[in-house]
Design a protein around this motif. Structure first.
Motif, mmCIF file in Angstrom:
data_model
loop_
_atom_site.group_PDB
_atom_site.id
_atom_site.type_symbol
_atom_site.label_atom_id
_atom_site.label_comp_id
_atom_site.label_asym_id
_atom_site.label_seq_id
_atom_site.Cartn_x
_atom_site.Cartn_y
_atom_site.Cartn_z
ATOM 1 N N PRO A 1 -14.973 33.320 -90.497
ATOM 2 C CA PRO A 1 -15.981 32.835 -89.545
ATOM 3 C C PRO A 1 -15.410 32.139 -88.313
ATOM 4 C CG PRO A 1 -16.140 31.660 -91.650
ATOM 5 C CD PRO A 1 -15.132 32.746 -91.824
ATOM 6 N N LEU A 2 -14.330 31.367 -88.443
ATOM 7 C CA LEU A 2 -13.751 30.715 -87.270
ATOM 8 C C LEU A 2 -13.180 31.752 -86.309
ATOM 9 C CD1 LEU A 2 -12.872 28.358 -85.525
ATOM 10 C CD2 LEU A 2 -10.854 28.102 -86.989
ATOM 11 N N THR A 3 -12.460 32.718 -86.836
ATOM 12 C CA THR A 3 -11.886 33.769 -85.995
ATOM 13 C C THR A 3 -12.994 34.578 -85.325
ATOM 14 O OG1 THR A 3 -9.985 33.867 -87.480
ATOM 15 C CG2 THR A 3 -10.284 35.723 -85.967
ATOM 16 N N ARG A 4 -14.065 34.866 -86.060
ATOM 17 C CA ARG A 4 -15.197 35.619 -85.507
ATOM 18 C C ARG A 4 -15.858 34.819 -84.386
ATOM 19 N NH1 ARG A 4 -19.418 35.368 -89.274
ATOM 20 N NH2 ARG A 4 -17.849 36.101 -90.742
ATOM 21 N N ALA A 5 -16.114 33.537 -84.644
ATOM 22 C CA ALA A 5 -16.741 32.686 -83.623
ATOM 23 C C ALA A 5 -15.855 32.585 -82.394
ATOM 24 C CB ALA A 5 -17.029 31.303 -84.205
ATOM 25 N N PHE A 59 -15.686 24.437 -89.490
ATOM 26 C CA PHE A 59 -15.016 25.524 -90.182
ATOM 27 C C PHE A 59 -13.920 24.952 -91.073
ATOM 28 C CE2 PHE A 59 -16.487 27.098 -86.087
ATOM 29 C CZ PHE A 59 -17.150 28.262 -86.438
ATOM 30 N N GLU A 60 -13.549 25.690 -92.097
ATOM 31 C CA GLU A 60 -12.420 25.309 -92.946
ATOM 32 C C GLU A 60 -11.173 25.981 -92.412
ATOM 33 O OE1 GLU A 60 -12.282 23.190 -95.421
ATOM 34 O OE2 GLU A 60 -14.422 22.751 -95.313
ATOM 35 N N PRO A 61 -10.049 25.369 -92.304
ATOM 36 C CA PRO A 61 -9.773 23.964 -92.603
ATOM 37 C C PRO A 61 -10.054 23.057 -91.422
ATOM 38 C CG PRO A 61 -7.714 25.024 -92.038
ATOM 39 C CD PRO A 61 -8.797 26.078 -91.956
ATOM 40 N N ASP A 62 -10.259 23.628 -90.251
ATOM 41 C CA ASP A 62 -10.443 22.827 -89.048
ATOM 42 C C ASP A 62 -11.281 23.623 -88.059
ATOM 43 O OD1 ASP A 62 -10.040 20.394 -87.843
ATOM 44 O OD2 ASP A 62 -7.920 20.691 -87.432
ATOM 45 N N GLY A 63 -11.680 23.006 -87.003
ATOM 46 C CA GLY A 63 -12.467 23.672 -85.973
ATOM 47 C C GLY A 63 -13.948 23.397 -86.161
ATOM 48 N N ARG A 108 -20.081 25.089 -77.346
ATOM 49 C CA ARG A 108 -18.659 24.738 -77.370
ATOM 50 C C ARG A 108 -18.055 25.087 -78.730
ATOM 51 N NH1 ARG A 108 -16.299 18.844 -75.792
ATOM 52 N NH2 ARG A 108 -14.423 18.908 -77.049
ATOM 53 N N ILE A 109 -16.778 25.482 -78.697
ATOM 54 C CA ILE A 109 -15.984 25.659 -79.913
ATOM 55 C C ILE A 109 -14.673 24.925 -79.710
ATOM 56 C CG2 ILE A 109 -14.984 27.867 -79.188
ATOM 57 C CD1 ILE A 109 -15.114 28.716 -82.192
ATOM 58 N N ASP A 110 -14.261 24.200 -80.733
ATOM 59 C CA ASP A 110 -13.001 23.438 -80.709
ATOM 60 C C ASP A 110 -12.102 23.943 -81.826
ATOM 61 O OD1 ASP A 110 -13.263 20.296 -79.259
ATOM 62 O OD2 ASP A 110 -14.911 21.717 -79.224
ATOM 63 N N ALA A 111 -10.808 24.045 -81.528
ATOM 64 C CA ALA A 111 -9.841 24.494 -82.512
ATOM 65 C C ALA A 111 -9.545 23.428 -83.543
ATOM 66 C CB ALA A 111 -8.544 24.922 -81.820
ATOM 67 N N PHE A 112 -9.619 22.166 -83.114
ATOM 68 C CA PHE A 112 -9.281 21.055 -83.996
ATOM 69 C C PHE A 112 -9.906 19.785 -83.461
ATOM 70 C CE2 PHE A 112 -5.823 22.136 -81.077
ATOM 71 C CZ PHE A 112 -5.771 21.001 -80.272
#
Length: 178
Positions: free
Chosen positions: A33-37, A151-155, A171-175
């Motif tokens: 899901p993080l990569t998709r987002a 998202f797991e583990p971060d983001g 907005r999306i944040d990596a960490f």
């Protein structure tokens, strides 16, 4: 010689697949899901080094000769990228900058009202719990509601809605940065 049953339909279908945006192709094929987002915002991956000039234009009047967290580079789709160190750390879309155009991020499309946007985002990221804070609870300013998830583990993602219940910011944040 290969003969296709429907020699006209096959090339048209192949052309349509090739013409689909990278973001549209990504949301159909990426399991994480993080990569998709992330891919739905832009092709410049979170947590990856990038030459900011390859993203697009510098949108604020800072001295950005060295990478600085307060420098933003905007791509052609209107997505602003913030670099931390050498990596893309944050991607932001200001709905006013985009207007009525399609927002590929989180599959928002042309939706702008909170119920429509949240239905699309939740369908795009069914694995992620997305909670909303009402105006007065969100701490984002007068009349501003905030919705987000991590998202797991971060983001994490955040969407803001104005007093008229329309999208103002995504907005999306990596960490988590301090």
């Amino acid at each position: 010689m290969i003969i296709y049953r429907n020699a006209v339909a096959w090339p048209l279908a192949a052309a349509a697949m090739l013409a689909a945006s990278p973001q549209a192709q990504a949301k159909a094929t990426i399991a994480d899901p993080l990569t998709r987002a992330d891919a739905s915002f832009s092709a410049h991956e979170l947590n990856r080094a990038v030459d900011p000039k390859k993203i697009g234009r510098l949108v604020n009047e800072k001295d950005c000769t060295e990478t600085a967290i307060d420098c933003e580079w905007q791509d052609r789709a209107g997505v602003r990228h913030i670099i931390f160190g050498e990596v893309v750390a944050i991607k932001i879309i200001n709905a006013a900058d985009v207007g009525n155009r399609d927002i590929s991020a989180l599959n928002i499309g042309t939706a702008r009202t909170r119920p429509e946007v949240m239905a699309r985002v939740r369908a795009f990221l069914p694995e992620i719990a997305i909670d909303c804070l009402e105006p007065g609870q969100a701490g984002e300013g007068e009349g501003i509601a905030s919705c987000g998830g991590s998202f797991e583990p971060d983001g994490w993602i955040k969407l803001l809605f104005g007093p008229d219940n329309r999208l103002t910011f995504v907005r999306i944040d990596a960490f988590q940065g301090n």
